[in-house]
Design an enzyme around this catalytic site. Structure first.
Site, short mmCIF file in Angstrom:
data_model
loop_
_atom_site.label_atom_id
_atom_site.label_comp_id
_atom_site.label_asym_id
_atom_site.label_seq_id
_atom_site.Cartn_x
_atom_site.Cartn_y
_atom_site.Cartn_z
N THR A 41 0.84 -1.16 -0.34
CA THR A 41 -0.18 0.02 0.04
C THR A 41 0.90 1.22 0.04
O THR A 41 2.02 1.14 0.54
CB THR A 41 -0.91 0.10 1.34
OG1 THR A 41 -0.11 -0.05 2.36
CG2 THR A 41 -1.79 -0.91 1.22
N GLU A 83 -6.24 -3.10 -0.86
CA GLU A 83 -6.77 -4.25 -0.13
C GLU A 83 -7.85 -4.88 -0.61
O GLU A 83 -8.46 -5.95 -0.41
CB GLU A 83 -7.04 -3.68 1.36
CG GLU A 83 -5.77 -3.18 2.07
CD GLU A 83 -5.47 -1.86 2.07
OE1 GLU A 83 -5.81 -1.21 0.97
OE2 GLU A 83 -4.98 -1.18 3.24
N LYS A 140 -14.46 17.08 12.09
CA LYS A 140 -15.54 16.84 12.86
C LYS A 140 -16.14 18.05 13.49
O LYS A 140 -15.25 18.54 14.65
CB LYS A 140 -15.38 15.54 13.64
CG LYS A 140 -16.65 14.92 14.16
CD LYS A 140 -16.56 13.56 14.83
CE LYS A 140 -17.72 12.77 14.74
NZ LYS A 140 -17.49 11.78 15.75
N TRP A 145 -20.12 15.50 11.03
CA TRP A 145 -19.16 15.32 9.76
C TRP A 145 -19.22 16.42 9.17
O TRP A 145 -20.31 16.71 8.68
CB TRP A 145 -19.39 14.18 9.27
CG TRP A 145 -19.06 12.70 9.80
CD1 TRP A 145 -20.02 11.84 10.07
CD2 TRP A 145 -18.02 12.13 10.56
NE1 TRP A 145 -19.81 10.78 10.81
CE2 TRP A 145 -18.33 10.90 10.99
CE3 TRP A 145 -16.75 12.59 10.72
CZ2 TRP A 145 -17.54 10.04 11.70
CZ3 TRP A 145 -15.85 11.70 11.35
CH2 TRP A 145 -16.24 10.52 11.69
#
Ligand code: AMP
Length: 548
Positions: free
Chosen positions: A187, A332, A445, A450
């Site tokens: 990754t 992934e 936040k 959010w």
């Protein structure tokens, strides 16, 4: 009672065997590092992949050994895809945009036995060759005439074409268990060391079948596919497997990723489908715009890897008649998880309504299931409002990182099967369309609610003076965090903070409006072209908002 169908393992070699027998004359066209355009066919690729497998056996590479590549999208890289995995070894595609220290780290971690490289990366090879612990064979992917003049600097350097010329290609692909490891990709890892994702033959073949479906990349035998997405980043989203499976023509752009080089290949080869990250398309669209050009054959462009700005989807469709397939996934996940294809009710909708569907990250492709959960781990409703951590599962989704780095990443479930936590925060519409609102590691936040930084970035990016925009959380004494917009202007363009903030009016809830705008010369990009917001967060950690 068992079914009575043939037991045939799903192996990567079966894809090239199929292409050789059923689409043998179909072309694979590559822009080479040597500077020319090279043409071959699936038949020849299959023959040379068998020669690769023979050469690897002669070098002592065994089942399960890792063989690394540092290479662009090209036919020799493709021969390695099949030759290495087909023989039962593991193809480790290394991202050449990583720092040499990271390349040494992952080559050691993977215990690579051999490293095949394009000539472009000869300086990089010299920087890492003396430092890796396990690599026994270094192979330059060229013929003898093109070996570097200073090849003697790396004693024992092998020449790819010489290796193949010594083999006759009379080789039968071995049959083994379909869960055998086939390839390895680390990754991009913006924090800590990169982690390895180890794909299997079964996961790869299943992912390829799903990726080719009409509502995903939608590729058939009459198509011509050009993956801009590199073969060193999640196997070019499976396109180097999908093209031989479907019999599509394949065009590999090599190192020519600028707008002009790509456009020339699109037109000269009749490309109908392409795939890449938004940054690449920005370069291509800028070139096409500046020169008053059109796409004469392109009909579909898959965009993912980071959020595709709706302004880009609209431009492709309205100005060039190209349908964007906005897709989402991760290393992934092999990588495809969702794609924004229409459902029947959208067919008769207005252009604006359809654009809203195309701008989502899409709905789950068969094989992938997803859900969103709140902080308490409970599943949230698909109401297009509730936003939570996005979890996924399916046969081409990682269960553990290579060598168990980081332990078991899965979130357990009552049914005994785990879910992979994506680190993305999303909402899902009642129709099943997923919209990434943020990343859990990179979230704003404000007062416990959010704020979607990606929405804010998309709006800012639609402003004509903005080249790139990143929205990060800045500390606020009352609301805890508030959005700060970091903007890189287009060369020669002018825009003020007030102009930009006014641009948000009416497009979002008022309380979402960024508290401030700062202009920077450059936004840091990671090895795969994504904005490195963690670097920006570090840079603006002590920033005092005017509202604070
Ligand atoms: P990588 O493993 O480098 O492919 O990165 C995967 C991550 O990229 C995902 O977890 C998302 O955060 C992001 N990503 C990929 N596709 C999209 C998309 N279409 N929209 C927004 N973020 C995306």
């Amino acid at each position: 009672m068992y079914g009575q169908m043939m037991q045939q393992p799903l192996l990567i070699s079966s894809l090239i065997v199929h292409a050789e027998r059923h689409h043998g004359d179909r072309e694979v066209v590559s822009r080479r590092v040597e500077g020319d355009i090279h043409r071959t066919t699936y038949k020849q690729i299959a023959q040379r992949a068998r020669q690769v497998a023979q050469a690897l056996a002669n070098l002592g590479v065994c089942l399960g050994d890792r063989v690394a590549t540092l290479a662009w999208n090209g036919y020799r890289h493709m021969e390695l895809y099949y030759g290495v995995s087909g023989s039962g070894a593991v193809l480790h595609t290394v991202n050449p945009r990583l720092h040499p220290d990271q390349i040494v780290y992952i080559a050691d971690h993977a215990e690579d036995q051999a490293m095949f490289f394009d000539l472009t990366f000869w300086p990089l090879i010299q920087a890492v060759a003396g430092r890796t612990k396990t690599v026994k064979h270094w192979v330059a992917m060229c013929d003898r005439a093109h070996l570097p003049a200073d090849a003697a600097k790396l004693p024992g350097l092998l020449c790819y074409e010489d290796l193949l010329a010594a083999q006759d290609g009379r080789y039968a692909w071995p049959e083994f268990e379909e869960n055998t490891a086939s390839s390895l990709c680390y990754t991009s890892g913006t924090t800590g060391n990169p982690k390895g994702v180890l794909y299997s033959h079964r996961s790869t073949v299943l992912h390829t079948l799903a990726a080719a479906l009409p509502d995903c990349l939608g590729v058939g035998a009459t198509d011509c596919v050009l993956p801009v997405v590199p073969m060193f980043h999640v196997n070019s989203w499976g396109i180097v497997y999908l093209a031989p499976m479907t019999g599509a023509k394949l065009v590999l752009p090599g190192p020519g990723l600028d707008g002009k080089s790509l456009y020339e290949l699109f037109e000269s080869e009749g490309v109908t489908v392409s795939a890449g990250v938004p940054t690449v398309w920005q370069g291509l669209l800028a070139y096409v715009d500046a020169n008053g050009l059109k796409f004469s054959t392109m009909r579909r462009s898959a965009i993912g890897g980071s959020a595709c700005p709706p302004a880009m989807i609209r431009k492709f469709l309205d100005d060039y008649g190209v349908r964007v397939i906005h897709a989402w996934g991760m290393t992934e996940m092999s990588p495809i998880g969702t794609a924004a294809a229409f459902k029947v009710q959208h067919v008769t909708q207005t252009a604006e309504q359809r654009l809203a569907v195309m701008a989502t990250q899409g709905r789950a492709v068969y094989g992938v299931d997803m859900k969103i959960v709140g902080e308490d781990g409970k599943e949230l409703p698909w109401d297009g409002q509730a936003s939570g951590d996005l979890l996924v599962r399916g046969p081409w989704i990682l269960s553990r990182y290579f060598k168990d780095e980081g332990g078991n990443p899965l979130v357990p479930d009552a049914d005994g099967h785990g879910w992979f936590p994506t680190g993305d925060v999303a909402k899902i519409s009642p129709e099943g369309y997923m919209i990434i609102t943020d990343r859990s590691k990179d979230v704003i936040k404000s007062g416990g609610e959010w704020i979607g930084s990606i929405d804010l970035e998309n709006i800012a990016m639609a402003h004509p003076a903005v080249a790139m925009a990143a929205c990060i959380a800045a500390k606020h004494p009352k609301w805890d965090e508030r959005p700060l917009l970091v903007v890189m202007k287009k060369p020669g363009a002018e825009v003020t903070k007030e102009d930009l903030l006014a641009f948000f009016e009416g497009k979002i809830a008022k309380w979402w409006t960024p508290d401030d705008v700062v202009f920077v010369d450059a936004i840091p990009l990671g090895a795969t072209g994504k904005m490195q917001k963690n670097k920006l967060r570090d840079q603006f950690r002590e920033y005092t908002l005017p509202t604070a």
